[in-house]
Design a protein around this motif. Sequence first.
Motif, mmCIF file in Angstrom:
data_model
loop_
_atom_site.group_PDB
_atom_site.id
_atom_site.type_symbol
_atom_site.label_atom_id
_atom_site.label_comp_id
_atom_site.label_asym_id
_atom_site.label_seq_id
_atom_site.Cartn_x
_atom_site.Cartn_y
_atom_site.Cartn_z
ATOM 1 N N GLU A 149 -7.490 30.640 53.778
ATOM 2 C CA GLU A 149 -8.048 29.533 54.484
ATOM 3 C C GLU A 149 -8.970 28.692 53.649
ATOM 4 O O GLU A 149 -8.888 27.403 53.777
ATOM 5 N N ILE A 150 -10.065 29.135 52.568
ATOM 6 C CA ILE A 150 -10.935 28.305 52.148
ATOM 7 C C ILE A 150 -10.269 27.820 50.977
ATOM 8 O O ILE A 150 -11.016 27.054 50.044
ATOM 9 N N GLY A 151 -9.204 28.250 50.349
ATOM 10 C CA GLY A 151 -8.422 27.490 49.214
ATOM 11 C C GLY A 151 -8.684 28.157 48.014
ATOM 12 O O GLY A 151 -8.726 27.533 46.880
ATOM 13 N N ILE A 152 -9.034 29.575 47.651
ATOM 14 C CA ILE A 152 -9.067 30.254 46.553
ATOM 15 C C ILE A 152 -7.518 30.040 45.810
ATOM 16 O O ILE A 152 -6.479 30.312 46.284
ATOM 17 N N PRO A 153 -7.658 29.558 44.762
ATOM 18 C CA PRO A 153 -6.182 29.185 43.982
ATOM 19 C C PRO A 153 -5.527 30.339 43.777
ATOM 20 O O PRO A 153 -4.105 30.222 43.931
ATOM 21 N N LYS A 154 -5.855 31.607 43.382
ATOM 22 C CA LYS A 154 -5.062 32.776 43.215
ATOM 23 C C LYS A 154 -5.522 33.853 43.751
ATOM 24 O O LYS A 154 -6.616 34.232 43.809
ATOM 25 N N VAL A 155 -4.441 34.415 44.865
ATOM 26 C CA VAL A 155 -4.965 35.465 45.571
ATOM 27 C C VAL A 155 -3.684 36.485 45.457
ATOM 28 O O VAL A 155 -2.636 36.175 45.562
ATOM 29 N N LYS A 156 -4.238 37.717 45.057
ATOM 30 C CA LYS A 156 -3.334 38.772 44.795
ATOM 31 C C LYS A 156 -3.617 40.117 45.759
ATOM 32 O O LYS A 156 -5.105 40.288 45.863
ATOM 33 N N ILE A 157 -2.570 40.787 46.108
ATOM 34 C CA ILE A 157 -3.070 42.111 46.595
ATOM 35 C C ILE A 157 -2.192 43.075 45.841
ATOM 36 O O ILE A 157 -1.347 42.954 45.233
ATOM 37 N N ASN A 158 -3.254 43.964 45.478
ATOM 38 C CA ASN A 158 -2.884 45.242 44.628
ATOM 39 C C ASN A 158 -2.433 46.490 45.407
ATOM 40 O O ASN A 158 -3.267 46.888 46.333
ATOM 41 N N THR A 159 -1.268 46.864 45.193
ATOM 42 C CA THR A 159 -1.038 48.294 45.922
ATOM 43 C C THR A 159 -0.346 49.247 44.746
ATOM 44 O O THR A 159 0.362 48.979 43.946
ATOM 45 N N VAL A 160 -1.289 50.463 44.647
ATOM 46 C CA VAL A 160 -0.838 51.543 43.836
ATOM 47 C C VAL A 160 0.171 52.109 44.278
ATOM 48 O O VAL A 160 0.172 52.763 45.676
ATOM 49 N N LEU A 161 1.329 52.188 43.619
ATOM 50 C CA LEU A 161 2.461 52.663 44.077
ATOM 51 C C LEU A 161 2.574 54.232 44.136
ATOM 52 O O LEU A 161 2.172 54.821 43.092
ATOM 53 N N MET A 162 2.684 54.698 45.364
ATOM 54 C CA MET A 162 2.739 56.365 45.548
ATOM 55 C C MET A 162 3.988 56.699 46.103
ATOM 56 O O MET A 162 4.244 56.375 47.330
ATOM 57 N N LYS A 163 4.806 57.464 45.621
ATOM 58 C CA LYS A 163 6.054 58.122 46.053
ATOM 59 C C LYS A 163 5.859 58.642 47.544
ATOM 60 O O LYS A 163 4.965 59.519 47.855
ATOM 61 N N ASP A 164 6.825 57.978 48.617
ATOM 62 C CA ASP A 164 6.861 58.449 49.835
ATOM 63 C C ASP A 164 5.731 58.180 50.739
ATOM 64 O O ASP A 164 5.777 58.450 52.073
ATOM 65 N N LEU A 165 4.663 57.449 50.281
ATOM 66 C CA LEU A 165 3.609 57.154 50.984
ATOM 67 C C LEU A 165 3.334 55.508 51.081
ATOM 68 O O LEU A 165 3.439 55.240 52.312
ATOM 69 N N ASN A 166 3.814 54.800 50.204
ATOM 70 C CA ASN A 166 3.821 53.258 50.369
ATOM 71 C C ASN A 166 4.819 52.835 49.568
ATOM 72 O O ASN A 166 4.617 51.520 48.899
ATOM 73 N N SER A 167 5.735 53.215 49.163
ATOM 74 C CA SER A 167 7.067 52.881 48.214
ATOM 75 C C SER A 167 8.099 52.079 48.815
ATOM 76 O O SER A 167 9.000 51.956 48.213
ATOM 77 N N HIS A 168 8.140 51.827 50.111
ATOM 78 C CA HIS A 168 9.173 51.062 50.777
ATOM 79 C C HIS A 168 9.024 49.410 50.914
ATOM 80 O O HIS A 168 7.962 49.061 51.647
ATOM 81 N N LEU A 169 9.555 48.935 49.952
ATOM 82 C CA LEU A 169 9.501 47.572 49.905
ATOM 83 C C LEU A 169 9.748 46.610 51.035
ATOM 84 O O LEU A 169 8.973 45.651 51.349
ATOM 85 N N SER A 170 10.542 46.995 52.134
ATOM 86 C CA SER A 170 10.554 46.688 53.267
ATOM 87 C C SER A 170 9.172 46.533 54.118
ATOM 88 O O SER A 170 9.049 45.408 55.083
ATOM 89 N N ASP A 171 8.392 47.268 53.901
ATOM 90 C CA ASP A 171 6.950 47.188 54.721
ATOM 91 C C ASP A 171 6.137 46.085 54.411
ATOM 92 O O ASP A 171 5.254 45.595 55.012
ATOM 93 N N TYR A 172 6.623 45.371 53.166
ATOM 94 C CA TYR A 172 5.701 44.352 52.558
ATOM 95 C C TYR A 172 6.170 42.900 52.513
ATOM 96 O O TYR A 172 5.432 41.932 52.698
ATOM 97 N N LEU A 173 7.471 42.853 52.759
ATOM 98 C CA LEU A 173 8.136 41.525 52.573
ATOM 99 C C LEU A 173 7.841 40.519 53.738
ATOM 100 O O LEU A 173 7.780 39.432 53.591
ATOM 101 N N SER A 174 7.865 41.108 54.769
ATOM 102 C CA SER A 174 7.266 39.944 56.163
ATOM 103 C C SER A 174 5.946 39.792 56.033
ATOM 104 O O SER A 174 5.574 38.548 56.556
#
Length: 324
Positions: A149-174
Amino acid sequence: MQLVDNYQRRFQYLRLSITELCNFKCQYCLPNGYHPNKPHHFLSLNEIDNIVSTFTELGVHKIRLTGGEPTLRRDFTEILSVISSYPSMRELAITTNGTRLLKNINYWHQAGLNSINISIDSFSPHIFKLITGQDKLKELIAGVEKTLEIGIPKVKINTVLMKDLNSHLSDYLSWIKYRPVELRFIELMETNESRNLFHRYHLAGQSIERQLIEQGWQLQPKQVLSGPAKVYAHDDYQGKIGLIMPYSKDFCKSCNRLRVSSIGQLHYCLFGDSAIDLRDLLVSADQKPQLKSRILASLVVKPEKHRLHDNQVGMVPNLSYIGG
């Protein structure tokens, strides 16, 4: 004078750790929380200024503040102001767990912050708490929204990939469909304290990359000051997907960054087996010629690549030690 090693890699990007302290208990880093093995006196504001002044004169145009959790420093906003005062500083970035984001992002932005990576290892509250030891997902997402909202030019989310815990791409696309953020999957990396966890949860980033290509995502040209991520974009999404895959072929070929720890040691690699102490030359700006000479000499010993494939993880006990 420029920072160039024996393999003609030019270094314009410094990752500067300003504390080892962290208030999270991430499984892959500090599962039992932060416990110092000895008293540490982290870099002072004056020492940080001398580091920044020297590295900018050697051609560094991007600095990322890391930890631990860098925002735990009481003088964090002042540190941002000091670094942003250098005219040649094109990008001032931080990597944070986001717990202080909602209350402070306006102050940090005013102090010169123009790039931010927020660690969010899952958008499922249950999985997030399981991985990080904290029930703060809602607060972190609110902080991300305010940052956008305040306009920081570069905003990134870091996700450390862990098998069977957070590795489903579909959970993030929306989540990235209507938000101009880069969501980055980072391969789980082995450290001296995480060997068992690594062998249980490591998943190669190529598994995500194949899905992206099959769904029409396009690889983007690499920017000069970018880190190691391969970035993909899609016409139907405002956000992008980044992949950091240290176990992939030729990962180190485009290395453009050096690291200084929170106690003033120069590390030529996150997984190097040695470090060069700079702290005795950080007391006064008058020591700058000697400091430059020591930094330049250190590049002679920087190897062509890490040895993670041989399970050689170097001297780092965990990722908070010199900033992951």
